[in-house]
Write an enzyme that holds these catalytic residues in place. Sequence first.
Site, PDB file in Angstrom:
ATOM      1  N   LYS A 147     -47.509  18.986  29.086  1.00 41.92           N
ATOM      2  CA  LYS A 147     -47.624  19.233  30.541  1.00 41.92           C
ATOM      3  C   LYS A 147     -48.618  20.348  30.757  1.00 41.92           C
ATOM      4  CE  LYS A 147     -44.317  16.322  31.683  1.00 41.92           C
ATOM      5  NZ  LYS A 147     -44.307  15.238  32.642  1.00 41.92           N
ATOM      6  N   LYS A 173     -46.257  13.326  22.879  1.00 37.31           N
ATOM      7  CA  LYS A 173     -46.908  12.195  23.535  1.00 37.31           C
ATOM      8  C   LYS A 173     -47.738  12.620  24.732  1.00 37.31           C
ATOM      9  CE  LYS A 173     -43.877  10.002  26.948  1.00 37.31           C
ATOM     10  NZ  LYS A 173     -44.844  10.292  27.979  1.00 37.31           N
ATOM     11  N   ASP A 175     -48.942  11.977  28.637  1.00 43.50           N
ATOM     12  CA  ASP A 175     -48.187  11.537  29.806  1.00 43.50           C
ATOM     13  C   ASP A 175     -48.677  10.151  30.237  1.00 43.50           C
ATOM     14  OD1 ASP A 175     -46.131  11.850  31.643  1.00 43.50           O
ATOM     15  OD2 ASP A 175     -46.572  13.984  31.829  1.00 43.50           O
ATOM     16  N   GLU A 176     -47.884   9.503  31.094  1.00 37.48           N
ATOM     17  CA  GLU A 176     -48.182   8.093  31.420  1.00 37.48           C
ATOM     18  C   GLU A 176     -49.503   7.917  32.168  1.00 37.48           C
ATOM     19  OE1 GLU A 176     -45.583   9.789  32.614  1.00 37.48           O
ATOM     20  OE2 GLU A 176     -45.964   9.903  34.777  1.00 37.48           O
ATOM     21  N   HIS A 262     -43.775   3.179  27.464  1.00 37.92           N
ATOM     22  CA  HIS A 262     -43.402   3.930  28.669  1.00 37.92           C
ATOM     23  C   HIS A 262     -43.151   2.919  29.782  1.00 37.92           C
ATOM     24  CE1 HIS A 262     -43.411   6.789  31.941  1.00 37.92           C
ATOM     25  NE2 HIS A 262     -43.439   7.775  31.063  1.00 37.92           N
ATOM     26  N   LYS A 302     -33.969  14.133  35.642  1.00 37.38           N
ATOM     27  CA  LYS A 302     -34.530  14.062  36.991  1.00 37.38           C
ATOM     28  C   LYS A 302     -34.659  12.626  37.499  1.00 37.38           C
ATOM     29  CE  LYS A 302     -39.459  13.722  35.780  1.00 37.38           C
ATOM     30  NZ  LYS A 302     -40.730  14.388  35.582  1.00 37.38           N
ATOM     31  N   ALA A 353     -38.553  16.184  26.166  1.00 41.80           N
ATOM     32  CA  ALA A 353     -38.594  17.149  27.264  1.00 41.80           C
ATOM     33  C   ALA A 353     -40.025  17.630  27.460  1.00 41.80           C
ATOM     34  CB  ALA A 353     -37.675  18.326  26.954  1.00 41.80           C
TER      35      ALA A 353
HETATM   36  C1  CAP Z   1     -40.877  13.390  31.524  1.00 39.97           C
HETATM   37  C2  CAP Z   1     -41.920  12.392  31.883  1.00 39.97           C
HETATM   38  C3  CAP Z   1     -41.586  10.878  31.805  1.00 39.97           C
HETATM   39  C4  CAP Z   1     -40.303  10.473  32.496  1.00 39.97           C
HETATM   40  C5  CAP Z   1     -40.253   9.063  33.012  1.00 39.97           C
HETATM   41  C6  CAP Z   1     -42.398  12.705  33.266  1.00 39.97           C
HETATM   42  O1  CAP Z   1     -41.294  14.701  31.815  1.00 39.97           O
HETATM   43  O2  CAP Z   1     -43.029  12.541  31.068  1.00 39.97           O
HETATM   44  O3  CAP Z   1     -42.675  10.186  32.317  1.00 39.97           O
HETATM   45  O4  CAP Z   1     -39.339  10.667  31.503  1.00 39.97           O
HETATM   46  O5  CAP Z   1     -38.953   8.660  33.327  1.00 39.97           O
HETATM   47  O6  CAP Z   1     -43.593  12.811  33.476  1.00 39.97           O
HETATM   48  O7  CAP Z   1     -41.563  12.832  34.127  1.00 39.97           O
HETATM   49  P1  CAP Z   1     -40.288  15.913  32.100  1.00 39.97           P
HETATM   50  P2  CAP Z   1     -38.123   7.644  32.422  1.00 39.97           P
HETATM   51  O8  CAP Z   1     -39.544  16.127  30.809  1.00 39.97           O
HETATM   52  O9  CAP Z   1     -41.166  17.076  32.435  1.00 39.97           O
HETATM   53  O10 CAP Z   1     -39.403  15.516  33.212  1.00 39.97           O
HETATM   54  O11 CAP Z   1     -38.047   8.241  31.041  1.00 39.97           O
HETATM   55  O12 CAP Z   1     -36.801   7.579  33.096  1.00 39.97           O
HETATM   56  O13 CAP Z   1     -38.834   6.356  32.420  1.00 39.97           O
HETATM   57 MG    MG Z   2     -44.326  11.241  32.031  1.00 45.17          MG
END
Ligand code: CAP
Ligand code: MG
Length: 405
Positions: A147, A173, A175-176, A262, A302, A353
């Site tokens: 992040k 990893k 991020d998406e 993802h 979240k 996390a």
């Molecule tokens: C987590 C995360 C993932 C979420 C997606 C985000 O970051 O990288 O994309 O987990 O949800 O950007 O939110 P944080 P899910 O740890 O900072 O929240 O796994 O439910 O598909």
């Molecule tokens: Mg993410």
Amino acid sequence: MRYEDFIKLNYVPENDLICEYYLETKEDFKKAAGGVAAESSIGTWDPDLTTMKPEIEKIAAKVFEIRGNRIKIAYPLDLFEMDNVSQILSSVAGNVFGMSIVENLRLLDIVFPEEMLKKYRGPKFGISGIRRFLKIKDRPLVGTIVKPKLGLNAEEQSEVAYKTWRGGIDLVKDDENLTDMSFNRFEDRVSKVLEMKDRAEEETGEKKGYMPNITAPYKEMERRAEIVENLGGKYIMVDILTTGWSAFEEISKYTKLAIHGHRAMHGAFTRNKKHGITMLVIAKFARLIGTDQLHTGGVIGKMEGEKNEVIEINSSLRSGNMKKTFPVASGGLYPGCVEKLIEILGKDIVIQAGGGVHAHPMGSERGAMAMRQAVEGVMKGYSLKEYAEDHEELKKAIERWGVVE
Ligand code: CAP
Ligand code: MG
């Protein structure tokens, strides 16, 4: 065939594909249920097709069970091109959601018959392959998402990754929404992060993984997967839903690398409890076509996702003969969630996390230490609060975010 003709309540399915739906309608329930079977197999709104033949009627889908609002439909395999997930979804999860006779329709579950399962390889590595590669026998894997989501350059990204690996993170990893950006080029990033991975492996004596996000138009994904492979990476990450089923099915056949799936965008059709497609169904398809790891929900973080639903999805990913997909708990998690998460979801999970590592008051490296301490403490049988007494990083994390009881 009239819609009602697609109801066959005394039918006993054998080698069919079975779908369970939740259905609401303002019209006659049986008519609507039959309508769903019709539109997803061979029928249409006018029953008197001059082109219909008795042998075609034989492959009609059949509503064989109605329980309250829940219906089960059996689909003969002749309706499908068996190793074409897009075609299967166009049938059982296609037009039916938009039919005006249907008020709400949700595809709750799907059961693939053996004959169809044989056509798919499933994950290449699965839980056992990934555990063997990382040399981690039975604890949950600990992952982080670098992040901020977007904005760091390749150099900064690799430094943050390195710090978290040193702190005890197993998997880093992208991020998406981080792909090939003007400020952070894909190849540059992968090469720098993998270099840092080697360094972290040497220094810690542990195996580490980097999951670069190759999400892009299809041909470009092939090119990016090759870049990762040539640079010595073992993993790729794909946003399986925004990329699309066909592209995901193909890249999974193409690459030798492990795939982290993802699920960004799933909430658009999984979230409404009365309409759409459940995450369980998405997860079953994703495993079929080869995802080694898949986001299935963090239960207490979240993101939305009920406990029992996540448990059901995760146990489905670990059942049957095909290699098992590693469920990934992510989204709003932090060290104080770890005990509860393991209690609910077990040890065969990846706990990730992002914010819960990089917003640690002592920085990313010590944030990573706090996550790893949390997992180790729980594995040794301590409560997080007990373990925090002589683990400063965990203690600081608990001061900031607390412990989920
Ligand atoms: C987590 C995360 C993932 C979420 C997606 C985000 O970051 O990288 O994309 O987990 O949800 O950007 O939110 P944080 P899910 O740890 O900072 O929240 O796994 O439910 O598909
Ligand atoms: Mg993410």
